[in-house]
Design an enzyme around this catalytic site. Structure first.
Site, PDB file in Angstrom:
ATOM      1  N   LYS B  79       0.835  -1.204   0.000  1.00  0.00           N
ATOM      2  CA  LYS B  79       0.000   0.000   0.000  1.00  0.00           C
ATOM      3  C   LYS B  79       0.873   1.257   0.000  1.00  0.00           C
ATOM      4  O   LYS B  79       1.833   1.345   0.774  1.00  0.00           O
ATOM      5  CB  LYS B  79      -0.924  -0.010   1.234  1.00  0.00           C
ATOM      6  CG  LYS B  79      -1.971   1.121   1.241  1.00  0.00           C
ATOM      7  CD  LYS B  79      -2.919   1.018   2.438  1.00  0.00           C
ATOM      8  CE  LYS B  79      -3.974   2.116   2.424  1.00  0.00           C
ATOM      9  NZ  LYS B  79      -4.914   2.033   3.561  1.00  0.00           N
ATOM     10  N   SER B 154      -9.990   2.233   2.514  1.00  0.00           N
ATOM     11  CA  SER B 154      -9.052   2.956   1.685  1.00  0.00           C
ATOM     12  C   SER B 154      -8.048   2.070   0.952  1.00  0.00           C
ATOM     13  O   SER B 154      -7.474   2.494  -0.043  1.00  0.00           O
ATOM     14  CB  SER B 154      -8.283   3.945   2.558  1.00  0.00           C
ATOM     15  OG  SER B 154      -7.467   3.249   3.499  1.00  0.00           O
ATOM     16  N   SER B 178     -10.486   0.020   6.794  1.00  0.00           N
ATOM     17  CA  SER B 178      -9.815   0.136   5.492  1.00  0.00           C
ATOM     18  C   SER B 178      -9.130  -1.124   4.982  1.00  0.00           C
ATOM     19  O   SER B 178      -8.637  -1.131   3.855  1.00  0.00           O
ATOM     20  CB  SER B 178      -8.794   1.280   5.528  1.00  0.00           C
ATOM     21  OG  SER B 178      -9.451   2.511   5.424  1.00  0.00           O
TER      22      SER B 178
END
Lengths: 502, 496
Positions: B79, B154, B178
């Site tokens: 990420k 997210s 998330s």
């Protein structure tokens, strides 16, 4: 600067008003590494060389609290007779400024590490108790330099440069309660408080407390109220007062300024003021009426500080002898008057005298040299006594040479001159400059005979019983020997040779 | 089966046995990325060269007879909110466009130490704020199940990368859901470890007291292996817990729920839940009972206030955390034309560099912390947080794990909630309590909703440091469902 200066003379101001003081002192701790990262803290390194992701607030970096700094803060709190919190937190103080990398400062807000203490200071033979409201730990900001513009501040500057070496250095903030009732001693009390605090930091060994390098900085709060009034006046806060003398001047200056404003029916604005070392005056800074909202909240990146009570007691037990106690002890040991002791403190000579005594010199001699010849030299060259290139051990040796008769005071002064000039040790200087007292009796008698021959009038007077006339002859011997003769011995020998009993 | 469709444990075993090299595995995945990511847009940055180099290094170490970990040579998508010294790190924001950090996040370091091959950095909602990945400054990521739908957020780039076989593993961060919500809507496994169980050092902060790095994978065991690889105490993060990593891999292999007490959170269900989600959740409950678990209903009354409390705490912390993005030291700087003050440059840089959702949350948080409002907003939210933690504590006296749907709906169409922040925020309704209390929680696939055929996630919540329970229950559910479905749920996804 075009500030209209209107001040009321100090004495008049004090006749009409009573001052109330408050002092906020920031002390940079002398820890090896910064408050929240491992960067070194040495003063004077090239700009932006003592930085890392944490103190530059790079994305993702996190603080780790410096245990040594927490310990030092607790020791300061203990030395100031504070209560040490069993549990407290860091808090974020949010505001934007380019020298603060995170745009928030990690500080403490409503949970300071130490609270409710006091520090006694002596002014004019009177002891004034200064109440301490809180002692808390935070981090320093970077150092901005604003280039161009008239004020040296960010507004109006052509550009600004920032050195982040200082960003994150542990800073202890010590806040007093309002100090009332000091009357016309207010400026001296302020100075004495900072002086005492500085000595306390030194004795704890937590900071080098060099005001000129900013490792001890002072904000001075002053308000005035009419004599007999019950309610305190509006205060101003004068920032960054960076010498002991300036602390005194800032208080005095602000009393004189506020008195003039109030006497004119004016109103004091609660504001930050800037102190100017050159003029001793303050000028208006940011008004607190447009004060920022710092949006304090507990720092979520750090665990609470929870010092174990047993550990705090251990720290208390290990505190060194504190300055007041030490001064009392030294004064008794040295047998000096209050006045002499105060003079030594003011000259920053106590440590030096103590070290000289420790190196073997009698206290009176040690004090004589540091407070006399050396204080004069320091004053002439504008350096602090401790910064003279001379060691207490060297003074002790000079004292020893004088005591043994190898040097006269006059010769000793020449040795000091050599020491200050970096010519080596006292013995080397005596040797190189040929300063040793003429101790060879034969040599001395030869000089005396020369002098007697050249001063028959004086010699006759002495022979006739006017012993006082021998002084001139001794002077002649000293001159002829270029100061190296032992004057007392010369006198004895002169009297002896002129047939007068000594 | 092609290398890209194998799971991480299998790939690790194949490489250990010398049947395939790390370079071949990396190349197969890079080829897959080249083939499908123009449609999915999971990656913000593909590091093909460095991935192959890392793979070669693993092969060389293996050839030299070194004993390597179970994930050595396995590719991973990382990420883009973790710092990487050899790749850009943007947090999905324009304000960090092109930024290259000089240091690796602790999670990044541990991935490298485990021999994982980082393929690149994945897309996310800007600064991890969002539930759809639409808030990325670099365009949305698409759900491999339906390219017109969101992959959750997210960590949507990371969920989509794994669900589209571009990587067997990926990293995520979970602040309010998330990891779990994107895992649920893409039909994969996503775990939020206990807060402090994994290091935040080098994780670009959204909300410090909530942010938790965690793994994505296609199987529960793979998630456990990755969890174990990067978790554990870190001296650089003082909020990381001084404790052994719970035995997550062992628990994932145990996959047994007989006699386990399972609590269904009464407060999660009913209105606002898509019928297909409710139906699949009910099925999961029955499945657990059939496996010998004792299922009861448990009430956690304070959970009702979790969402509003979260939307005070997270924005408050973010308003402070994001203050450092001021254009002074790194990242975007605009309007520095020599006539403007530092303050103006800061303000204009932030106006240009932050997206609408980030600005909204900074403003919310600034307001909530401001003098005179602090007690009513931030202060009250912290009290709610305490109450939620107590609800969890009380519940875990009665049961071993709590379960709920991971998110009230399946993946929604791109754009559907873009102008309705409240609707977007509701996606995290069930996941937020575990963040506020710091508990461990996992999402595992539990089927597809009848009305749209899209995946549904089952959330399993465990006590603080009870991460192993999530894996144990998750693996049991996974095994039982796969037996029923004849393979993993993801097999049913359309091929790209």
């Amino acid at each position: 600067m075009t500030t209209t200066r209107s001040v009321m003379p100090f004495d008049e101001a004090l006749e009409r008003f009573e001052p109330v003081l408050g002092l906020e002192t920031h002390v940079e701790l002398g820890t090896e590494s910064k408050m929240f990262c491992g960067c070194p803290t040495a003063f004077g390194a090239p700009p932006n060389t003592q930085v890392c992701p944490v103190c530059l607030a790079l994305p993702g970096a996190l603080p780790v609290a410096n245990d040594q700094a927490i310990e030092s803060t607790i020791r300061i709190g203990l030395a100031l007779n504070c209560t040490i919190a069993e549990w407290c937190r860091f808090a974020r103080k949010n505001y934007f400024y380019p020298d603060m990398p995170k745009n928030y400062q990690i500080s403490q807000y409503d949970e300071p590490l130490c609270t409710d203490g006091h520090l006694d200071v002596e002014v004019d033979g009177r002891t004034v108790r200064v109440e301490i409201e809180r002692v808390h730990l935070e981090e320093d900001t970077g150092k901005s330099t604003h280039v161009g513009g008239a004020t040296g501040r960010i507004h109006g500057a052509d550009y600004s440069i920032v050195d982040y070496n200082r960003a994150g250095i542990p800073l202890v903030e010590i806040v007093t309660r309002p100090i009332a009732g000091t009357d016309r001693l207010a400026p001296e009390v302020a100075r004495a408080y900072v002086t005492e605090l500085r000595e306390l930091m030194r004795s704890l060994g937590v900071s080098d407390v060099r005001m000129e390098q900013g490792s001890l900085r002072c904000d001075v709060n002053v308000s005035l109220m009419p004599r007999g009034a019950a309610e305190w006046g509006t205060r101003t806060e004068t920032k960054n007062v960076n010498s002991l003398r300036s602390v005194e001047r800032a208080v005095r200056g602000e009393i004189e300024r506020q008195a003039a404003v109030l006497a004119d029916g004016g109103r004091i604005v609660q504001e930050t003021r800037h102190f100017h070392e050159d003029t001793g005056a303050t000028t208006s800074g940011r008004s607190k009426e447009e004060a920022q909202d710092y949006r304090y909240f507990p720092e979520p990146d750090l665990l609470p500080i929870a010092p174990a009570p047993e550990w705090v007691e251990e720290l208390r037990a290990r505190l060194p002898e504190l300055p007041t106690a030490r001064r009392r002890r030294l004064q008794a040991e040295w047998g000096v008057s209050d006045l002499d002791m105060a003079a030594m403190r003011n000259a920053d000579a106590v440590d030096l005298v103590e070290a000289t005594v420790a190196a073997g010199a009698p206290a009176a001699d040690a004090r004589k040299w540091w407070m006399g010849e050396l204080a004069r030299r320091a004053n002439e060259s504008g350096t602090a006594l401790a910064d003279l290139p001379i060691e207490p051990g060297q003074i002790a040796r000079v004292v020893e040479l004088v005591a043994s008769g190898a040097l006269t005071d006059k010769l000793a002064r020449q040795v000091l001159e050599g020491l200050l000039a970096g010519e080596g040790s006292p013995d080397e200087i005596v040797e190189a400059r040929g300063l040793r007292v003429v101790s060879d009796e034969g040599e001395l008698i030869a000089i005396i005979d020369q002098v007697l021959a050249a001063n028959t009038d004086a010699a006759d007077k002495v022979r006739a019983g006017k012993v006082a006339a021998a002084g001139a002859l001794v002077g002649g011997v000293m001159k002829a020997s270029r100061g190296k003769a032992d004057a007392a011995r010369a006198r004895e020998l002169i009297l002896q040779r002129l047939g007068v009993a000594g | 089966m092609s290398l890209t469709h194998r799971n991480a444990a299998e790939l690790g075993a194949l490489m250990a046995a010398g049947e395939v090299s790390a370079v071949e595995v990396a190349q197969a995945h890079l080829d897959r990325v080249a083939e499908v990511d123009s449609r999915v847009h999971a990656f913000l940055h593909v590091a093909a060269e460095s991935a192959l180099e890392q793979a070669r290094a693993v092969d060389a170490r293996r050839a030299a007879g070194e004993k390597l970990g179970p994930l050595a040579g396995v590719p991973i998508a990382h990420k883009d909110v973790f710092t990487t010294r050899d790749m850009p790190t943007t947090a999905g924001s324009k304000i960090l466009e092109g930024y290259r950090p000089p240091y690796d996040a602790t999670v990044t370091t541990r991935l490298r130490e485990a021999g994982l091959v980082i393929l690149g950095k994945t897309n996310l909602d800007e600064f991890a704020m969002g539930s759809s990945t639409e808030n990325s400054a670099y365009g949305p990521t698409r759900n491999p199940w339906d390219l017109d739908r969101v992959p959750g957020g997210s960590s949507g780039g990371s969920s989509a990368a794994v669900a589209s076989y571009q990587a067997p593993l990926s990293t995520g961060t979970d602040t309010g859901g998330s990891i779990r919500q994107p895992a649920a809507v893409t039909g994969i496994v996503g775990m939020k470890p206990t807060y402090g169980g994994s290091s935040r050092y080098g994780l670009i902060a959204f909300a410090s007291s909530l942010d938790t790095p965690g793994p994505f994978a296609r199987t529960v065991l793979d998630a456990a292996l990755l969890h174990e690889a990067f978790s554990g105490h870190d001296v650089m993060d003082t909020t990381s817990i001084h404790a052994e990593v719970p035995p997550v891999v062992e628990a994932a292999r145990q996959a047994d729920v007989a006699g386990l007490r399972v609590g269904v959170v009464r407060e999660f269900g009913g209105e606002g839940y898509q019928p297909g989600v409710t139906a699949r959740f009910q099925e999961a409950v029955e499945l657990l009972e059939s496996l010998g678990a004792k299922v009861t209903e448990v009430s956690c009354p304070s959970f009702t206030y979790a969402l509003p409390a979260y939307y005070l705490i997270a924005p408050s912390e973010c308003s402070s955390n994001l203050a450092r993005f001021d254009g002074m030291r790194y990242g975007l700087r605009v309007a520095d034309d020599g006539t403007r003050s530092a303050e103006e440059v800061m303000a204009l840089t932030r106006a240009a560099g932050f997206g609408a959702e980030v600005k909204r949350r900074i403003m919310l948080g600034t307001y909530a912390l401001s003098s005179g409002y602090y007690d009513a907003y931030y202060g009250s939210a912290q009290k709610v947080r305490t109450l939620i933690a107590r609800d969890f504590e009380a519940a875990f006296h009665q049961v071993d794990v709590l379960i709920s749907p991971t998110t009230p709906t399946t993946a929604f169409p791109i754009g559907e909630r873009a102008d309705d922040p409240m609707a977007m925020y509701l996606a995290d309704l069930c996941t937020i309590p575990a963040n506020l209390a710091g508990n461990a929680a996992i999402s595992v696939p539990c089927g597809r909703a009848d009305e749209d055929g899209l995946p549904v996630g089952l959330q399993i919540m465990a006590p603080v440091l009870g991460d192993d329970r999530c894996y144990r229950v998750g693996a049991a559910v996974e095994k039982a469902f796969e037996d029923r479905w004849g393979g993993p749920l993801l097999k049913e996804a359309p091929s790209l």
